[in-house]
Motif scaffolding. Structure first.
Motif, short mmCIF file in Angstrom:
data_model
loop_
_atom_site.label_atom_id
_atom_site.label_comp_id
_atom_site.label_asym_id
_atom_site.label_seq_id
_atom_site.Cartn_x
_atom_site.Cartn_y
_atom_site.Cartn_z
N THR A 10 0.82 -1.21 0.00
CA THR A 10 0.00 0.00 0.00
C THR A 10 0.86 1.26 0.00
O THR A 10 0.53 2.26 -0.65
CB THR A 10 -0.94 0.01 1.22
N SER A 13 2.36 3.28 -3.37
CA SER A 13 1.64 4.22 -4.21
C SER A 13 2.24 5.62 -4.16
O SER A 13 2.01 6.44 -5.05
CB SER A 13 0.16 4.27 -3.81
N SER A 192 8.26 -1.19 -6.12
CA SER A 192 7.40 -0.23 -6.80
C SER A 192 7.39 -0.46 -8.31
O SER A 192 6.34 -0.32 -8.95
CB SER A 192 7.84 1.20 -6.49
N TYR A 195 5.39 -3.55 -8.97
CA TYR A 195 3.99 -3.14 -8.80
C TYR A 195 3.48 -2.53 -10.11
O TYR A 195 2.41 -2.89 -10.59
CB TYR A 195 3.89 -2.14 -7.65
#
Length: 209
Positions: A10, A13, A192, A195
């Motif tokens: 989370t 982001s 990241s 992701y």
């Protein structure tokens, strides 16, 4: 998925990815998307010189992101141009980011099991040559996570595609007061970008865990 791993995801982001890095990642996304559309296994082998730091972080985070975004039939591996050992700070960093880790054995190159969810099989991490029998022999993509491996391995037998997606080595900070922070940052940088890769895919029935 373990709550602490999900919390780590989370927080990704807020980490920006430059347009230059997105451009670098798009060919890998296209490769995975093609496999996904063809209902074929997606095999990714992350390669670095010693298979001790960046390649393991990339292996763990890519497998985790595949699960997070409901991308099926993803199998992530890692290897090196040399076999050494997964550096202990890597397992410590991942542990602090929510993974459950077990070290199997006390030899110079121990096997680590890394779990991101209770009912999913663990990711197996240990240092090995990129073409070791543990890794796929054909129908896989090689992702070069360091420039020296990219230059030193002009040919990866069995690889369908080769992607140079390099990261700075946190080893440069070993033994310094910045060591913990820099390993944490490098892990999150790789997380990241993985992701971004898996979030960009078009999945028929996308499942967020």
């Amino acid at each position: 998925m373990f709550e602490e791993v999900l919390k780590s995801i989370t927080s990704l982001s807020v980490l920006p990815i430059s347009d230059e890095r997105k451009t670098l990642l798009k060919p890998l996304i296209a490769y995975i998307q093609e496999k996904l559309d063809s209902h074929k296994p997606i095999r990714l082998n992350f390669i670095c010189t010693h298979n001790s730091r960046r390649s393991h972080l990339a292996q763990v985070w890519s497998q985790t992101m595949a699960f997070h975004f409901g991308v099926q039939n993803v199998f992530c591996y890692s290897g090196g141009t040399e076999a050494t050992a997964m550096f202990s700070k890597v397992s410590e960093t991942l542990l602090n980011q929510g993974f459950q880790i077990m070290k199997l054995g006390q030899n110079e190159n121990p096997v680590y099991t890394v779990k991101y969810a209770s009912n999913e099989p663990p990711i197996i991490c240990f240092s090995k040559f990129f073409d070791a029998n543990f890794n796929p022999r054909s129908e896989f993509a090689s992702i070069m996570t360091c420039s020296s491996a990219d230059v030193g391995c002009p040919y990866i037998a069995g690889a369908e595609k080769r992607f140079p997606i390099c990261y700075d080595d946190p080893k440069a900070f070993d033994g310094t007061t910045e060591m913990d922070v820099k390993y944490f940052e490098r892990s999150y940088e790789i997380a990241s970008e993985m992701y971004f890769v898996f979030a960009t895919l078009k999945v028929e029935a996308q499942k967020l865990i």
